[in-house]
Structure formats: structure tokens, C-alpha cells
Design an enzyme around this catalytic site. Sequence first.
Site, PDB file in Angstrom:
ATOM      1  N   THR A  23      27.373  40.036  21.733  1.00  0.00           N
ATOM      2  CA  THR A  23      26.762  41.247  21.587  1.00  0.00           C
ATOM      3  C   THR A  23      26.873  42.188  22.841  1.00  0.00           C
ATOM      4  O   THR A  23      27.913  41.558  23.715  1.00  0.00           O
ATOM      5  CB  THR A  23      25.164  41.097  21.607  1.00  0.00           C
ATOM      6  OG1 THR A  23      24.674  40.292  22.610  1.00  0.00           O
ATOM      7  CG2 THR A  23      24.858  39.875  20.418  1.00  0.00           C
TER       8      THR A  23
ATOM      9  N   THR B  80      11.270  31.192  28.251  1.00  0.00           N
ATOM     10  CA  THR B  80      10.769  31.828  29.333  1.00  0.00           C
ATOM     11  C   THR B  80       9.383  31.702  29.536  1.00  0.00           C
ATOM     12  O   THR B  80       8.470  31.490  28.901  1.00  0.00           O
ATOM     13  CB  THR B  80      10.964  33.490  28.864  1.00  0.00           C
ATOM     14  OG1 THR B  80      10.311  34.198  29.949  1.00  0.00           O
ATOM     15  CG2 THR B  80      10.382  33.759  27.512  1.00  0.00           C
ATOM     16  N   ASP B  81       8.856  31.963  30.959  1.00  0.00           N
ATOM     17  CA  ASP B  81       7.439  31.892  31.143  1.00  0.00           C
ATOM     18  C   ASP B  81       6.561  32.992  30.640  1.00  0.00           C
ATOM     19  O   ASP B  81       5.387  33.121  30.690  1.00  0.00           O
ATOM     20  CB  ASP B  81       7.215  32.087  32.687  1.00  0.00           C
ATOM     21  CG  ASP B  81       7.639  33.283  33.467  1.00  0.00           C
ATOM     22  OD1 ASP B  81       8.524  34.130  32.789  1.00  0.00           O
ATOM     23  OD2 ASP B  81       7.735  33.205  34.844  1.00  0.00           O
ATOM     24  N   GLU B  82       7.339  34.167  30.099  1.00  0.00           N
ATOM     25  CA  GLU B  82       6.598  35.232  29.356  1.00  0.00           C
ATOM     26  C   GLU B  82       5.991  34.734  28.390  1.00  0.00           C
ATOM     27  O   GLU B  82       5.080  35.835  27.780  1.00  0.00           O
ATOM     28  CB  GLU B  82       7.974  36.433  29.149  1.00  0.00           C
ATOM     29  CG  GLU B  82       8.660  36.759  30.279  1.00  0.00           C
ATOM     30  CD  GLU B  82       9.377  38.126  30.254  1.00  0.00           C
ATOM     31  OE1 GLU B  82       8.760  38.994  29.678  1.00  0.00           O
ATOM     32  OE2 GLU B  82      10.312  38.068  31.036  1.00  0.00           O
TER      33      GLU B  82
ATOM     34  N   TYR C  44       9.766  40.780  22.913  1.00  0.00           N
ATOM     35  CA  TYR C  44      10.523  39.727  23.333  1.00  0.00           C
ATOM     36  C   TYR C  44       9.874  38.558  23.425  1.00  0.00           C
ATOM     37  O   TYR C  44      10.218  37.376  22.942  1.00  0.00           O
ATOM     38  CB  TYR C  44      11.094  40.042  24.809  1.00  0.00           C
ATOM     39  CG  TYR C  44      11.825  39.069  25.284  1.00  0.00           C
ATOM     40  CD1 TYR C  44      12.840  38.465  24.908  1.00  0.00           C
ATOM     41  CD2 TYR C  44      11.427  38.756  26.567  1.00  0.00           C
ATOM     42  CE1 TYR C  44      13.657  37.121  25.602  1.00  0.00           C
ATOM     43  CE2 TYR C  44      11.972  37.392  27.362  1.00  0.00           C
ATOM     44  CZ  TYR C  44      12.990  36.911  26.822  1.00  0.00           C
ATOM     45  OH  TYR C  44      13.463  35.759  27.385  1.00  0.00           O
TER      46      TYR C  44
ATOM     47  N   LYS D 185      10.113  34.868  21.514  1.00  0.00           N
ATOM     48  CA  LYS D 185      10.473  33.394  22.036  1.00  0.00           C
ATOM     49  C   LYS D 185       9.583  32.596  22.033  1.00  0.00           C
ATOM     50  O   LYS D 185       9.625  31.210  21.722  1.00  0.00           O
ATOM     51  CB  LYS D 185      10.706  33.862  23.823  1.00  0.00           C
ATOM     52  CG  LYS D 185      11.963  34.639  24.074  1.00  0.00           C
ATOM     53  CD  LYS D 185      13.132  33.909  23.889  1.00  0.00           C
ATOM     54  CE  LYS D 185      13.593  32.658  24.692  1.00  0.00           C
ATOM     55  NZ  LYS D 185      14.798  32.024  24.191  1.00  0.00           N
TER      56      LYS D 185
ATOM     57  N   LEU E   8      16.412  43.931  36.307  1.00  0.00           N
ATOM     58  CA  LEU E   8      15.887  44.734  37.783  1.00  0.00           C
ATOM     59  C   LEU E   8      16.979  44.433  38.956  1.00  0.00           C
ATOM     60  O   LEU E   8      17.451  45.807  39.592  1.00  0.00           O
ATOM     61  CB  LEU E   8      14.572  44.331  38.106  1.00  0.00           C
ATOM     62  CG  LEU E   8      13.913  44.783  39.355  1.00  0.00           C
ATOM     63  CD1 LEU E   8      13.804  46.127  39.214  1.00  0.00           C
ATOM     64  CD2 LEU E   8      12.941  43.923  40.216  1.00  0.00           C
TER      65      LEU E   8
HETATM   66  P1  NAD Z   1      21.766  37.493  28.169  1.00  0.00           P
HETATM   67  O1  NAD Z   1      21.048  38.600  27.457  1.00  0.00           O
HETATM   68  O2  NAD Z   1      22.478  37.668  29.186  1.00  0.00           O
HETATM   69  O3  NAD Z   1      22.695  36.564  27.044  1.00  0.00           O
HETATM   70  C1  NAD Z   1      22.507  36.180  25.955  1.00  0.00           C
HETATM   71  C2  NAD Z   1      23.726  35.618  25.198  1.00  0.00           C
HETATM   72  O4  NAD Z   1      23.497  35.531  23.763  1.00  0.00           O
HETATM   73  C3  NAD Z   1      24.823  36.946  24.998  1.00  0.00           C
HETATM   74  O5  NAD Z   1      26.094  36.153  25.248  1.00  0.00           O
HETATM   75  C4  NAD Z   1      24.987  37.183  23.559  1.00  0.00           C
HETATM   76  O6  NAD Z   1      26.072  37.653  23.067  1.00  0.00           O
HETATM   77  C5  NAD Z   1      24.370  35.781  22.965  1.00  0.00           C
HETATM   78  N1  NAD Z   1      23.878  36.135  21.719  1.00  0.00           N
HETATM   79  C6  NAD Z   1      22.784  37.036  21.322  1.00  0.00           C
HETATM   80  N2  NAD Z   1      22.435  37.213  19.930  1.00  0.00           N
HETATM   81  C7  NAD Z   1      23.198  36.111  19.521  1.00  0.00           C
HETATM   82  C8  NAD Z   1      23.270  35.661  18.355  1.00  0.00           C
HETATM   83  N3  NAD Z   1      22.565  36.006  16.917  1.00  0.00           N
HETATM   84  N4  NAD Z   1      24.258  34.310  18.085  1.00  0.00           N
HETATM   85  C9  NAD Z   1      24.917  34.050  18.903  1.00  0.00           C
HETATM   86  N5  NAD Z   1      24.764  34.576  20.095  1.00  0.00           N
HETATM   87  C10 NAD Z   1      24.145  35.618  20.504  1.00  0.00           C
HETATM   88  O7  NAD Z   1      20.479  36.325  28.192  1.00  0.00           O
HETATM   89  P2  NAD Z   1      20.250  35.584  29.556  1.00  0.00           P
HETATM   90  O8  NAD Z   1      19.546  36.282  30.605  1.00  0.00           O
HETATM   91  O9  NAD Z   1      21.307  34.707  29.860  1.00  0.00           O
HETATM   92  O10 NAD Z   1      19.369  34.675  28.807  1.00  0.00           O
HETATM   93  C11 NAD Z   1      19.547  33.270  28.402  1.00  0.00           C
HETATM   94  C12 NAD Z   1      18.286  32.411  27.856  1.00  0.00           C
HETATM   95  O11 NAD Z   1      17.341  32.422  28.986  1.00  0.00           O
HETATM   96  C13 NAD Z   1      17.538  33.256  26.495  1.00  0.00           C
HETATM   97  O12 NAD Z   1      17.141  32.288  25.849  1.00  0.00           O
HETATM   98  C14 NAD Z   1      16.282  33.830  27.608  1.00  0.00           C
HETATM   99  O13 NAD Z   1      15.280  33.958  26.575  1.00  0.00           O
HETATM  100  C15 NAD Z   1      16.142  32.417  28.511  1.00  0.00           C
HETATM  101  N6  NAD Z   1      15.503  33.271  29.841  1.00  0.00           N
HETATM  102  C16 NAD Z   1      15.974  34.104  30.539  1.00  0.00           C
HETATM  103  C17 NAD Z   1      15.505  34.480  31.682  1.00  0.00           C
HETATM  104  C18 NAD Z   1      16.046  35.524  32.534  1.00  0.00           C
HETATM  105  O14 NAD Z   1      15.665  35.747  33.775  1.00  0.00           O
HETATM  106  N7  NAD Z   1      17.472  36.157  32.273  1.00  0.00           N
HETATM  107  C19 NAD Z   1      14.532  33.740  32.238  1.00  0.00           C
HETATM  108  C20 NAD Z   1      13.687  32.772  31.579  1.00  0.00           C
HETATM  109  C21 NAD Z   1      14.539  32.369  30.345  1.00  0.00           C
HETATM  110  P1  TYD Z   2      13.377  42.643  34.255  1.00  0.00           P
HETATM  111  O1  TYD Z   2      14.605  42.489  35.194  1.00  0.00           O
HETATM  112  O2  TYD Z   2      13.355  43.695  33.118  1.00  0.00           O
HETATM  113  O3  TYD Z   2      12.793  41.267  33.710  1.00  0.00           O
HETATM  114  P2  TYD Z   2      11.218  41.113  32.861  1.00  0.00           P
HETATM  115  O4  TYD Z   2      10.652  42.098  32.595  1.00  0.00           O
HETATM  116  O5  TYD Z   2      11.730  40.258  32.009  1.00  0.00           O
HETATM  117  O6  TYD Z   2      10.272  40.400  34.054  1.00  0.00           O
HETATM  118  O7  TYD Z   2      12.199  43.553  35.103  1.00  0.00           O
HETATM  119  C1  TYD Z   2      11.713  42.844  36.277  1.00  0.00           C
HETATM  120  C2  TYD Z   2      10.561  43.517  36.923  1.00  0.00           C
HETATM  121  O8  TYD Z   2      10.980  44.900  37.339  1.00  0.00           O
HETATM  122  C3  TYD Z   2       9.387  44.069  35.910  1.00  0.00           C
HETATM  123  O9  TYD Z   2       8.189  44.196  36.269  1.00  0.00           O
HETATM  124  C4  TYD Z   2       9.819  45.446  35.399  1.00  0.00           C
HETATM  125  C5  TYD Z   2      10.515  46.181  36.656  1.00  0.00           C
HETATM  126  N1  TYD Z   2      11.565  46.824  36.353  1.00  0.00           N
HETATM  127  C6  TYD Z   2      11.622  48.202  36.921  1.00  0.00           C
HETATM  128  O10 TYD Z   2      10.447  48.489  37.882  1.00  0.00           O
HETATM  129  N2  TYD Z   2      12.652  49.193  37.000  1.00  0.00           N
HETATM  130  C7  TYD Z   2      13.661  48.547  36.114  1.00  0.00           C
HETATM  131  O11 TYD Z   2      14.544  49.506  36.223  1.00  0.00           O
HETATM  132  C8  TYD Z   2      13.847  47.630  35.620  1.00  0.00           C
HETATM  133  C9  TYD Z   2      14.744  47.244  34.504  1.00  0.00           C
HETATM  134  C10 TYD Z   2      12.712  46.586  35.850  1.00  0.00           C
END
Ligand code: NAD
Ligand code: TYD
Length: 372
Positions: free
Chosen positions: A42, A152-154, A177, A181, A217
Amino acid sequence: MRKLTNILVTGGAGFIGCNFIRYLLEKAEGFSGRIINLDALTYAGNKMSLEDIEAKYGATIAKRYFFEHGDICDRRLVESLFVKYEIDTVVHFAAESHVDRSILGPEAFVKTNVMGTFTLLDVARNAWKEAVSSKEAAGKPHQNVLFHHVSTDEVYGSLGETGYFTENTPYDPRSPYSASKAASDHLAMAYNHTYGLPVTLSNCSNNYGPYQFPEKLIPLMILNMLEGKPLPVYGDGKNIRDWLFVEEHNSAVWTIMRNGVSGETYNIGGENEWENLKLLNVLIDIVCAKAKLDPAKVRGTITYVKDRPGHDRRYAIDCSKLKRELNWKQNVNFEEGLSRTVDWYLANPQWIESIRSGEYQKWVEKNYGERG
Ligand code: NAD
Ligand code: TYD
């Protein structure tokens, strides 16, 4: 300790997934098997993130890295991969992952996060029939198959000024979101409880590090600073997040996959709470020192923008269970993690160009105009 051999990594071209694959092949103890990366590519998936891994582990006679382009909702494809690669382990990262996008367009979140997770669980259950036989199996720590669900913790909602999310905090998701999850977490645990599918689950706080998509962020702010664009702060900038370096998340996931008890949830966190505005100020100092920019001038570009609807105020994780029961510990402090992250973005303009020239940039311009 589980022996994990043929691991299906979903979403391995995304931020955390690509770091996980790199960690497993290059750093993790106790893995000599194969990785099959299933990713739909994606806007958030980028094959360039694993070019070096592909060259090193995907092109030799004893290949250990395989890429499969496809959707986790495609049941036939997923079934065929289980047979083709004799999959014994799934680590499920693939998701739609950005809260702002889920507010603008929730449907993709329900499809991928709920239906996609369901499809993977159901295929795993059928493929692993012999190992998945009874409720008793659910409690056994070490079996020869495992589905690890990354979450996620969300899902726990929002905290007030005090307190922490523990594994016993009731679910209270508040964005499309986190709701999607939460649904996927419930399905994973239901497959464990009802069918005895060996499942472990982790709920992690905010990650940062190399290869993170610049809609989140930290990378968004780094790139905007480098490009002289405004730094958009939502609301009053006092929302709090608990930040964890991506490699620490991945070492925790690997620890749980090897030693975690089936049917258990483990919280993963950085024990590192920051108000957004305070974090931004630290980041400005690091970026300006490395890129030779004037911090006062960059601070002048901080722009308060309209708050995110339903913006959760505070997340903070209690990860004592993971530390106590599985001996996990962090090795990278926040300053070092941020410094390594900024270095990485400075050293990888081609990667940035490759993602910004595509769908992502069009989406940002359409939805945010100047802000992005
Ligand atoms: P990301 O958005 O960077 O990557 C998601 C990946 O999944 C991409 O490579 C995308 O191509 C692939 N994808 C999306 N839809 C798909 C589908 N239908 N089939 C196959 N592949 C698909 O996400 P991320 O930040 O790497 O997060 C990975 C996981 O960790 C997620 O499940 C997210 O909920 C969880 N998570 C993320 C964070 C964070 O801070 N980023 C924190 C806690 C948990
Ligand atoms: P984000 O990275 O989107 O993670 P999440 O919403 O999953 O925690 O955002 C982290 C924090 O930063 C959140 O409180 C929203 C804030 N934020 C901004 O203030 N400006 C921005 O442009 C973005 C993307 C996030």
C-alpha cells in the site's frame, strides 16, 4: 523455548515489519530459518526498505528471505503460502496504521485490520489442525506453531494525568484505527480460547526509528524541519505519548514469540512519556545540530493547527509483566534513539524521495495542503 522455522511476516515492507525482518536476520539470537514477507505494498509499504536484505538473503542458493506481493484478505493466496513454505509461525504486522487516515477513511481499516486478521487466523487454524486440537493446548507455552498478533496500546483508550495501561486494563478504543485493532485483538484471542490456536499478543506504545512513514509525528517533523515547512502541532501540544525505539519493540516481539505463553497478552512500552511539544523541542535541537540549521528560526515555524477529532490525551504503558516474566529490557535510550533516527533520515534522501513521489504525497496534498 519455541523453535520457529518458516515465519510468515505480514506487512514486512512497512515501518516496523521491515525493521523486524532486518533484526531477525541480522541480530536476533536463535533464528536460522526462513522469512516469507507478505505485503500488499500500500502507500505505506516500500520494497526499497529491504533492498539490502533481498540482495543478501533472497538471492542465494540457500535463500532465507522471500517476498510475496499480496493482500492478507486474499484467502486463497494465504492458504497457498502456508502450503508452499510450510509456514509454522505467523507474525502479523500488516495493518492500516495511521489514526488521521482512519478518521478520513475508516473502511480500509475495517477491511485490512479486521477482515485481514480474521483471514490469517482462520487459514492458520486450518493449516495447523494437528497442533490446534484442544483448549488445553491454548495454555501450553511451547508448541511447534504460533500466531503472534502485533497490536497497539491505543486499544485501551486514553489516560488521565496518572496511571498506566496494564494487560488488565479494559478495552476502550476511541478512533476507527484503535477500534479496528481492538476487534482484531479480540478475534486473535477468541481463536486461542475457542479453537486452541496458539496465539500470543502484544500491545505496544508509539514507535519511532528508521523507515517510519513521514505521516507520523517524529519523521514528519524531521522532514518538515529539513525542508523549511511549518511544524504542525495538534491542539495545545500537551498530549502525551510513550515512545519506544523500533528495534526495542522488535526485540520484545521476538522474545514473546520464543518464550511467551500461548493465550497471554504482553504490553510493550518505552517507559518514556513525552508531551508532544516538549518532544518537538528536543527534536529541533538534535536536527538543527546535525543539519546546521538555526534552532530559533526552526522554532518559529511551530504552528498550532486544529486538533485531531477525538484526540487521545495520554498513553503510558506498564510493561512490568514482560520484564518480569520474559526478562525483556531496553538497550537504547531516547536521546540515542532519536539521534540514530535523525541520522538515518539525513542519510537516506532516496528512500524519502521514493515514498514522497507516489501515492503518499498526493494524499497529503489533497487532505492537508501546506501542512504536510
Ligand atoms: P505501516 O503502516 O508502516 O506498515 C503497514 C504495512 O502493512 C505496509 O507495508 C503495508 O503495505 C502493509 N499492508 C497494509 N494493508 C495490507 C493488506 N491488506 N495486506 C497485506 N499487507 C498490507 O505500519 P507500522 O507502523 O509498521 O505498524 C505495524 C503494526 O504495528 C501494525 O499492526 C500497527 O497497528 C502496530 N503498531 C504500530 C505502532 C507504531 O507506533 N507505528 C505502535 C504499536 C503497534
Ligand atoms: P502519531 O504519530 O500520529 O501517532 P498516534 O496518534 O498513533 O499516537 O501522533 C503522535 C502524537 O503527535 C499525537 O498526539 C498526535 C500528534 N501529532 C501532531 O501534533 N502533529 C502531527 O502532524 C502529527 C502527525 C501528530
